[in-house]
Design a protein around this motif. Structure first.
Motif, mmCIF file in Angstrom:
data_model
loop_
_atom_site.group_PDB
_atom_site.id
_atom_site.type_symbol
_atom_site.label_atom_id
_atom_site.label_comp_id
_atom_site.label_asym_id
_atom_site.label_seq_id
_atom_site.Cartn_x
_atom_site.Cartn_y
_atom_site.Cartn_z
ATOM 1 N N LEU A 86 -7.084 1.352 2.361
ATOM 2 C CA LEU A 86 -7.089 2.124 1.120
ATOM 3 C C LEU A 86 -8.493 2.616 0.770
ATOM 4 O O LEU A 86 -8.668 3.584 0.056
ATOM 5 C CB LEU A 86 -6.543 1.278 -0.035
ATOM 6 C CG LEU A 86 -5.042 1.001 -0.012
ATOM 7 C CD1 LEU A 86 -4.653 0.204 -1.228
ATOM 8 C CD2 LEU A 86 -4.253 2.297 0.049
ATOM 9 N N ARG A 87 -9.489 1.872 1.261
ATOM 10 C CA ARG A 87 -10.863 2.356 1.046
ATOM 11 C C ARG A 87 -11.147 3.345 2.160
ATOM 12 O O ARG A 87 -11.052 3.008 3.337
ATOM 13 C CB ARG A 87 -11.839 1.192 1.131
ATOM 14 C CG ARG A 87 -11.589 0.161 0.041
ATOM 15 C CD ARG A 87 -12.670 -0.879 0.081
ATOM 16 N NE ARG A 87 -12.549 -1.773 -1.060
ATOM 17 C CZ ARG A 87 -13.476 -2.636 -1.405
ATOM 18 N NH1 ARG A 87 -14.586 -2.731 -0.693
ATOM 19 N NH2 ARG A 87 -13.306 -3.418 -2.453
ATOM 20 N N SER A 88 -11.516 4.539 1.768
ATOM 21 C CA SER A 88 -11.566 5.617 2.756
ATOM 22 C C SER A 88 -12.525 5.317 3.901
ATOM 23 O O SER A 88 -12.395 5.855 4.989
ATOM 24 C CB SER A 88 -11.944 6.925 2.065
ATOM 25 O OG SER A 88 -13.057 6.687 1.228
ATOM 26 N N SER A 89 -13.476 4.415 3.669
ATOM 27 C CA SER A 89 -14.441 4.137 4.731
ATOM 28 C C SER A 89 -13.889 3.176 5.787
ATOM 29 O O SER A 89 -14.470 3.026 6.859
ATOM 30 C CB SER A 89 -15.712 3.542 4.126
ATOM 31 O OG SER A 89 -15.382 2.403 3.352
ATOM 32 N N ASN A 148 0.793 -1.226 0.000
ATOM 33 C CA ASN A 148 0.000 0.000 0.000
ATOM 34 C C ASN A 148 0.824 1.274 0.000
ATOM 35 O O ASN A 148 0.264 2.359 -0.131
ATOM 36 C CB ASN A 148 -0.852 0.066 1.280
ATOM 37 C CG ASN A 148 -2.049 -0.851 1.196
ATOM 38 O OD1 ASN A 148 -2.240 -1.516 0.190
ATOM 39 N ND2 ASN A 148 -2.835 -0.889 2.244
ATOM 40 N N GLU A 149 2.106 1.112 0.231
ATOM 41 C CA GLU A 149 2.965 2.226 0.608
ATOM 42 C C GLU A 149 2.671 3.565 -0.097
ATOM 43 O O GLU A 149 2.508 4.580 0.558
ATOM 44 C CB GLU A 149 4.434 1.834 0.392
ATOM 45 C CG GLU A 149 5.437 2.775 0.998
ATOM 46 C CD GLU A 149 5.438 2.703 2.525
ATOM 47 O OE1 GLU A 149 5.908 3.670 3.129
ATOM 48 O OE2 GLU A 149 4.956 1.711 3.100
ATOM 49 N N PHE A 150 2.597 3.553 -1.405
ATOM 50 C CA PHE A 150 2.425 4.840 -2.112
ATOM 51 C C PHE A 150 1.069 4.957 -2.791
ATOM 52 O O PHE A 150 0.904 5.686 -3.756
ATOM 53 C CB PHE A 150 3.526 4.995 -3.162
ATOM 54 C CG PHE A 150 4.895 4.745 -2.617
ATOM 55 C CD1 PHE A 150 5.527 5.703 -1.836
ATOM 56 C CD2 PHE A 150 5.551 3.545 -2.864
ATOM 57 C CE1 PHE A 150 6.781 5.459 -1.314
ATOM 58 C CE2 PHE A 150 6.807 3.306 -2.338
ATOM 59 C CZ PHE A 150 7.426 4.262 -1.561
ATOM 60 N N VAL A 151 0.114 4.198 -2.298
ATOM 61 C CA VAL A 151 -1.119 4.070 -3.060
ATOM 62 C C VAL A 151 -2.264 4.892 -2.479
ATOM 63 O O VAL A 151 -2.478 4.918 -1.279
ATOM 64 C CB VAL A 151 -1.559 2.579 -3.106
ATOM 65 C CG1 VAL A 151 -2.810 2.428 -3.940
ATOM 66 C CG2 VAL A 151 -0.439 1.733 -3.661
ATOM 67 N N GLU A 152 -2.977 5.551 -3.368
ATOM 68 C CA GLU A 152 -4.257 6.151 -3.018
ATOM 69 C C GLU A 152 -5.245 5.654 -4.050
ATOM 70 O O GLU A 152 -5.045 5.861 -5.245
ATOM 71 C CB GLU A 152 -4.170 7.672 -3.101
ATOM 72 C CG GLU A 152 -3.922 8.361 -1.778
ATOM 73 C CD GLU A 152 -3.832 9.859 -1.974
ATOM 74 O OE1 GLU A 152 -4.839 10.466 -2.355
ATOM 75 O OE2 GLU A 152 -2.728 10.405 -1.791
#
Lengths: 151, 194
Positions: free
Chosen positions: B168-171, B124-128
């Motif tokens: 990663l899912r904002s919720s 996930n390090e650099f992921v949005e």
């Protein structure tokens, strides 16, 4: 002195053979295949003879542990004859490494087996073109094995 | 022999495996996922494909793990139950390959279910995730589920592994993987048969 190395896969078929000494009698390819199949079955049956711990038995009945006897749990480790020993090392995933060697190899053979397992996982399994069912034909694996066993 | 699993994992990570630069790792995985999304244009299929890739990694990686942890004198003992296997997986295997130690929570009536909580995830390090992707149902690190399934299958445990939530899912606030034991595979010669 190590005479022969065999590798048997989970299904009991022979995937690799290598002879090291000139002194030992050699088997034909067919005989090797039969030997591999026999060792595989005898190993599985011999594992069935082992006692099962209480804790494990409880786990088995709940279905969260496996019965003893399935691959990777016990089974014979050495077959001894007058001048040689046949060592069998089974990985938890069910691959068997068989080494036929002179009797004077003691515990050191276990380290050799682990070394072999490392080489196997590095140079056989990490090759993207190797199919786990197929015989191992890899020059680099051959070289590493010779280096490890030719002392 | 009295060393804890955490220590064994730490040691395996320090001395047994070759390291790869995190950026290379994260970017390679990232471009793989993006390429899959372009190719399939369907997030459900991308999830499946990632799982399948992971499975193929897992069935090979398990031997790498076993070969490296059994070559020390304080090797990991053979796991007898699902619970033990989960502990070893989280504390030694995850540590060795990803340098993280997820928290393990066993549940289910027969302790045959396990929740892994990943506090950090190198993938996930650099992921949005863009909102559309998250809403589309992509589990970005789904490859991990496949690796877990493949690896456990080779040691005779058939499991189902799936993401429950992902930071990663904002919720979501946590990254959780649920592993459910389906059955222990017995592939021996039938001894009881006469």
């Amino acid at each position: 002195m190590i005479h022969t190395l065999l590798i048997i896969n989970q299904a009991g078929s022979l995937t690799y053979t290598k002879d090291f000494s000139n002194g030992a009698n050699k088997l034909t390819t067919n005989e090797y295949l039969i030997l591999a199949g026999t060792i595989h079955s005898v190993h599985a049956i011999s594992a069935g003879l082992l006692p099962v711990s209480k804790k494990k038995n409880a786990a088995i009945s709940r279905g969260v542990s496996r019965r003893s006897g399935s691959s990777g749990t016990g089974g014979f480790e050495v077959i001894e004859a007058q001048d040689m020993k046949l060592h069998c090392y089974e990985t938890p995933t069910g691959i068997k490494f068989i080494i036929v060697a002179d009797k004077n190899h003691g515990e050191s053979i276990k380290d050799t087996m682990r070394g072999l397992y490392l080489v196997y996982s590095d140079y056989v399994l990490k090759s993207p073109f190797y199919n786990p069912e197929m015989p191992i034909r890899s020059e680099i694996f051959d070289k590493k094995v010779s280096k490890l066993l030719d002392q | 022999m009295s060393r804890s699993l955490e220590e064994i994992g730490q040691e395996a990570w320090k001395s047994k495996v070759e390291k790869v630069n995190l950026e290379v790792f994260a970017f390679t995985y990232g471009s793989l996922v993006v390429q899959l999304i372009k190719d399939y244009e369907d997030y459900e299929q991308v999830n499946n494909k990632l799982e399948k890739m992971g499975y193929n990694i897992g069935i090979r990686l398990i031997d790498d793990f076993l070969a490296r942890t059994s070559s020390t004198s304080n090797n990991v003992n053979r796991c007898e139950t699902f619970e033990e296997a989960m502990e070893v997986m989280a504390k030694v295997a995850f540590q060795m390959f990803l340098n993280i130690q997820p928290k393990v929570a066993i549940s289910g009536a027969n302790s045959d279910e396990c929740l892994l909580e990943l506090e950090t995830n190198p993938l996930n390090e650099f992921v949005e995730l863009p909102p559309a992707v998250a809403e589309g149902g992509l589990w970005y690190s789904n490859v991990l589920c496949g690796v877990i399934r493949g690896a456990l299958e080779m040691i005779q445990m058939e499991v189902k592994a799936e993401f429950v939530s992902d930071v990663l899912r904002s919720s979501d606030n946590t990254t959780l993987i649920r592993i459910k034991l389906i059955k222990i595979l017995d592939e021996e010669v039938p001894i009881e048969e006469d």
